[in-house]
Design a protein around this motif. Structure first.
Motif, PDB file in Angstrom:
ATOM      1  N   TYR A  73      46.573  36.520  45.586  1.00 21.13           N
ATOM      2  CA  TYR A  73      44.816  37.815  45.014  1.00 21.13           C
ATOM      3  C   TYR A  73      45.754  36.905  43.266  1.00 21.13           C
ATOM      4  O   TYR A  73      47.648  37.306  43.208  1.00 21.13           O
ATOM      5  CB  TYR A  73      44.839  38.352  45.438  1.00 21.13           C
ATOM      6  CG  TYR A  73      44.163  38.917  47.013  1.00 21.13           C
ATOM      7  CD1 TYR A  73      43.950  37.734  47.215  1.00 21.13           C
ATOM      8  CD2 TYR A  73      43.696  39.945  47.363  1.00 21.13           C
ATOM      9  CE1 TYR A  73      42.987  37.521  48.179  1.00 21.13           C
ATOM     10  CE2 TYR A  73      43.386  40.522  48.550  1.00 21.13           C
ATOM     11  CZ  TYR A  73      42.591  39.445  48.835  1.00 21.13           C
ATOM     12  OH  TYR A  73      41.774  39.306  49.787  1.00 21.13           O
ATOM     13  N   GLU A  74      45.465  37.532  42.429  1.00 25.52           N
ATOM     14  CA  GLU A  74      45.675  37.498  41.415  1.00 25.52           C
ATOM     15  C   GLU A  74      45.266  38.941  40.184  1.00 25.52           C
ATOM     16  O   GLU A  74      44.456  38.885  40.441  1.00 25.52           O
ATOM     17  CB  GLU A  74      45.201  36.731  40.003  1.00 25.52           C
ATOM     18  CG  GLU A  74      45.827  35.011  40.714  1.00 25.52           C
ATOM     19  CD  GLU A  74      47.146  34.852  40.449  1.00 25.52           C
ATOM     20  OE1 GLU A  74      48.634  36.301  39.628  1.00 25.52           O
ATOM     21  OE2 GLU A  74      48.220  34.301  41.349  1.00 25.52           O
ATOM     22  N   ALA A  75      46.415  40.080  39.428  1.00 28.19           N
ATOM     23  CA  ALA A  75      45.923  41.369  39.585  1.00 28.19           C
ATOM     24  C   ALA A  75      45.696  40.701  38.015  1.00 28.19           C
ATOM     25  O   ALA A  75      46.419  40.127  37.174  1.00 28.19           O
ATOM     26  CB  ALA A  75      46.886  42.442  39.659  1.00 28.19           C
ATOM     27  N   ILE A  76      45.468  42.059  37.775  1.00 30.53           N
ATOM     28  CA  ILE A  76      44.833  41.162  36.083  1.00 30.53           C
ATOM     29  C   ILE A  76      44.667  42.743  35.358  1.00 30.53           C
ATOM     30  O   ILE A  76      43.860  43.703  35.439  1.00 30.53           O
ATOM     31  CB  ILE A  76      43.268  41.394  35.637  1.00 30.53           C
ATOM     32  CG1 ILE A  76      43.042  39.455  36.549  1.00 30.53           C
ATOM     33  CG2 ILE A  76      43.498  40.428  34.153  1.00 30.53           C
ATOM     34  CD1 ILE A  76      41.264  38.848  35.691  1.00 30.53           C
TER      35      ILE A  76
END
Lengths: 590, 243
Positions: free
Chosen positions: A403-406
């Motif tokens: 998952y990629e947090a922004i």
């Protein structure tokens, strides 16, 4: 358009001239509906299909390096597999199991067969280690040389029957085989590092032969199928050396492996949304490519091929035996609607072939007029017609699942992202009691996932966070409140103040960038049908003959119709979708 | 005994969940432990220390106590980086991504080595980081370039001026830019030890090939924690699995 029997297929007329040059992929709002996902069927991109294609075209060499079975078929067998890039061993332990101990549930602790797929050759020391641990399954430990662990139980309806028939020199009744379709049912195939086995990363990076999702697990089931037929022949030969015969090759191809899949598979689809998105996106890309190929009309050869496939599916469905009234009704509907299509193709196929956007017109008609499962059967069949357009996507079924947090994303933009991508979740009225009627939890029995009823069953306080829709709704409400109280802030600050939501925020941000996103269903609604989650995943595995036993588990058949090991190296091995009753080879005809 | 990476990760998630971590937090925490262990940083030994804390303390998140254009200060309130590392890195990233250099201090926190995995993950947002902290008599300095797959891990001699339970993270567009803007504080004496990228890769490959060695007692402890998220089974609940 009129079918042979005079039924008009309204609207299936010449395509409009304003069709796009390239057909767009279907939208998430259509595809990610769980009812549709639960209507998918095996396709050319299903993992069994891609595995079989690889084995057949690469001509894998499979032979038994140890075959120590007693006259009852109990003992140990080791198969050596020489694939294109590496050598592997498939180890089978066959044990006596009292019929009353036979249990297909995950919680069982004894089985007729236990199996392991290992890298390299297995020496005596490793075989001894495996014999101590493999039969215990979850209660044992293996090591990183093992890639898959599995077990299976004999079919009470066919195993002894098959042995009896072969021993007396007769082939089995095809109707019996059509009703069951297998000699063994597998109840689990563990991989991906469970119980000390090799991680997926090791399989993926070191063993190219199995570097696709679930390829090693599917291969294990394929080998089980191969062993099951060897075993019945072995027992029959020992029982009646003078009269016993071998199984007819066409019947062999018609024998698959039974499978019972329950709730244990359901959390996988929710916990691996990026992978599921990838599978669906590749399937949809393939479908869009196929529909585009019909832009300028299609050849009569393809129309005739489609007609044959339609007829085949009708026969396949006619031969399915299920006690589930819902599935049976759906099957009858598909038969009826495919009957209309088949008749129309037979009579007016030429007309279709000349249409612009021929396939799009057909698919659009099906979407307007026919059952969702009929629609998905047609989509699957169209994909069968274009191997060159479809098969190239089989190498793209894996994706990095991180998952990629922004964190710099403004809260207001995250709110809009939810409104755009999770409108389905916001549309659920969680104030209604039935919308939160069940919960998912893990049982102390082998950590088996189960579905509990709110206010009735224990475990609500330990529920698994599978209710994505509910979590999105809660997060959305909190985001809106926060944005009102602290306008202009970013997600990093929101999470600092509201750490409870960190997980769902990152999921939303990650899936918001994917094409298809999360499965669109309220999984805690009292009437949720988990079986549709199972069917979706099983369709990507490539199973057939769905036979729901309740809304929580489904029986199905794996590799039925697939080529045999003796077929490897030939080029006609990839036409086994929707298996139908075979004809005996002439030498076996009685 | 040896366990697979996936197996360890699953066990850790359940254990952290049992300890009261929220979804998201227990994923991040498990990732941190697994990364350290598989890259030779004794993640499981550090986990032992963290577990003794979490077994007796309710999970607590850090609190933002100061913020200006280029500075953040978080009060860790005695918690572990396993729980507040993601928040800290997210915060400093959210500002650094605008192009300047930023500093963030987490005061009063433990298990600081775990932050390495979070920093590495955050470099995908095209940000560079330098983190340093005091460990016994020396200073640990970790540098990660944008999109790096491994950090530069160094020990330095000068640490007495650093707080024993604090972590400082500097972020910016590049390592050079951070070194330049914060040169006055990054003079940490002589570098006397470095754990090389080759060593990290070797450890990682070993863990993939043969699995991860774990103390049997620790594995049992994780297993025992995991049972706390499981629900008692009875005839009624079996029907919820398809009986």
């Amino acid at each position: 358009m009129m079918t042979d029997d005079g039924v008009q297929i309204k609207g299936l007329t010449s395509a409009s001239s304003d069709m796009p040059e390239h057909v767009a992929m279907r939208p998430a709002s259509q595809v990610m509906d769980l009812n549709r996902l639960g209507s998918f069927h095996q396709s050319r991109l299903s993992f069994m299909r891609t595995l079989v294609r690889r084995m057949v075209t690469e001509d894998w060499q499979i032979s038994s390096s140890l075959f120590e079975l007693d006259e009852q078929g109990y003992g140990t067998v080791v198969f050596t597999i020489k694939a294109k890039f590496g050598t592997f061993s498939f180890v089978v332990f066959s044990h006596y199991l009292p019929p009353e101990s036979r249990n297909d549930r995950v919680i069982a602790n004894q089985w007729d067969l236990t199996m392991a797929l290992c890298e390299g050759n297995v020496d005596a020391q490793q075989l001894s280690f495996l014999s101590e641990n493999v039969p215990k399954q979850e209660a044992g430990r293996v090591d990183a040389r093992v890639m898959v662990l599995s077990r299976a139980n004999r079919s009470g309806r066919t195993f002894d029957y098959m042995v009896d028939q072969l021993a007396r020199g007769e082939q089995p009744d095809l109707d019996v085989m059509a009703q069951v379709g297998y000699l063994y049912r597998t109840t689990a195939a563990y991989g991906s590092g469970k119980l000390g086995m090799a991680d997926w990363e090791k399989v993926w990076t070191k063993h190219k032969d199995f570097a696709r999702p679930f390829a090693a697990e599917m291969f294990t089931c394929y080998m089980l199928r191969h062993f099951s037929m060897q075993q019945v022949e072995h027992i029959a030969a020992h029982r009646s050396p003078s009269s016993s015969i071998k199984l007819d090759s066409n019947i062999k191809r018609y024998i698959g492996i039974g499978n019972s899949t329950g709730l244990g598979m359901a959390p996988f689809l929710i916990n691996h949304p990026l992978l599921i998105n990838q599978w669906i996106e590749m399937r949809e890309k393939a479908l869009a490519a196929v529909l585009s190929a019909g832009e300028m009309g299609v050849s009569m050869t393809l129309v005739e091929a489609l007609k044959k496939l339609v007829d085949r599916v009708i026969q396949h469905l006619t031969e399915i035996y299920t006690e589930d009234a819902r599935q049976d009704a759906i099957n009858q509907t598909i038969i009826e609607q495919l009957g209309l299509l088949g008749a129309w193709l037979g009579k007016s196929g030429t007309e279709l072939s000349k249409m612009k956007n021929a396939w799009t017109t057909l698919v659009t008609y099906a979407e307007d007029q026919w059952h969702v499962e009929t629609q998905e059967v047609i989509n699957t069949l169209l994909m069968e017609l274009y191997p060159d357009l479809v098969d190239k996507f089989e190498e793209s079924m894996w994706v990095d699942e991180s998952y990629e947090a922004i964190p710099e994303m403004p809260v207001s933009r995250l709110v809009r992202l939810i409104e755009d991508k999770y409108d389905w979740a916001l549309a659920i009225n969680f104030a209604e009691e039935e919308s939160q009627g069940v919960f998912w939890y893990r049982s102390e029995e082998k950590m088996e996932p189960r579905l509990g009823q709110v206010h009735i069953d224990l475990g609500m306080d330990k529920q698994m966070p599978l209710a994505v829709g509910r979590r999105v709704r809660d997060c959305y409400d909190q985001l809106v409140k926060y944005d009102n109280d602290s306008p202009g802030q970013d997600v990093a600050h929101f999470i600092l103040k509201n750490p409870t939501y960190s997980g769902i925020v990152v999921r939303i941000q990650t899936m918001g960038q994917s094409r298809y996103g999360d499965i669109r269903e309220n999984l805690i609604h009292k009437d949720v049908l988990p079986i549709q989650l199972l069917r979706c995943k099983l369709s990507f595995f490539g199973v057939s003959k769905f036979d729901p036993r309740s809304r929580l588990w489904v029986r199905n058949t794996m590799f039925q119709g697939a080529p045999l090991i003796s077929d490897f190296g030939r080029d006609d091995g990839d036409n086994w979708q929707f298996p139908i009753k075979p004809r005996l080879t002439s030498s076996s005809t009685l | 005994m040896n366990v697979s990476r996936n197996e360890l990760s699953a066990a850790l998630k359940k254990a952290f969940e049992a300890l009261g971590f929220e979804p998201g937090d227990y994923y991040d925490a498990a990732d941190m432990v697994v990364w350290l262990q598989t890259h030779g940083f004794y993640g499981l030994d550090r986990l032992q220390a963290a577990l003794s804390y979490f077994n007796t303390n309710v999970p607590t998140h850090a609190e933002l106590v100061r913020e200006d254009e280029s500075t953040f200060v978080l009060n860790g309130k005695g918690t572990s980086i396993l729980l507040c590392g993601s928040e800290a890195v997210n915060l400093v990233t959210s500002r650094a991504i605008e192009g300047g250099t930023v500093s963030l201090d987490v005061v009063n926190c433990f298990n600081r080595s775990f932050v390495i995995q979070r920093l590495l993950k955050a470099t995908r947002r095209n940000v560079a980081f330098i983190a340093y902290w005091r460990q016994h008599s020396h200073a640990v300095k970790v540098s990660v370039s944008p999109s790096a797959d491994l950090p530069i891990y160094q020990l330095f001699t000068k640490a007495s001026h650093l707080n024993e339970q604090s972590l400082r993270i500097l972020a910016g567009p590049s390592i050079d830019r951070i070194e330049e803007d914060y040169s006055w504080e990054l003079s940490l004496g002589d570098s006397h030890e470095e754990f090389s990228s080759a060593d990290m890769r070797r450890c990682y490959q070993e863990s993939i090939e043969h699995g991860i060695e774990i103390d049997q007692d620790l594995w049992c402890a994780l297993d025992s924690l995991a049972t706390q998220v499981l629900v008692e089974s009875n005839d009624g609940s079996r029907s919820g699995a398809g009986d």
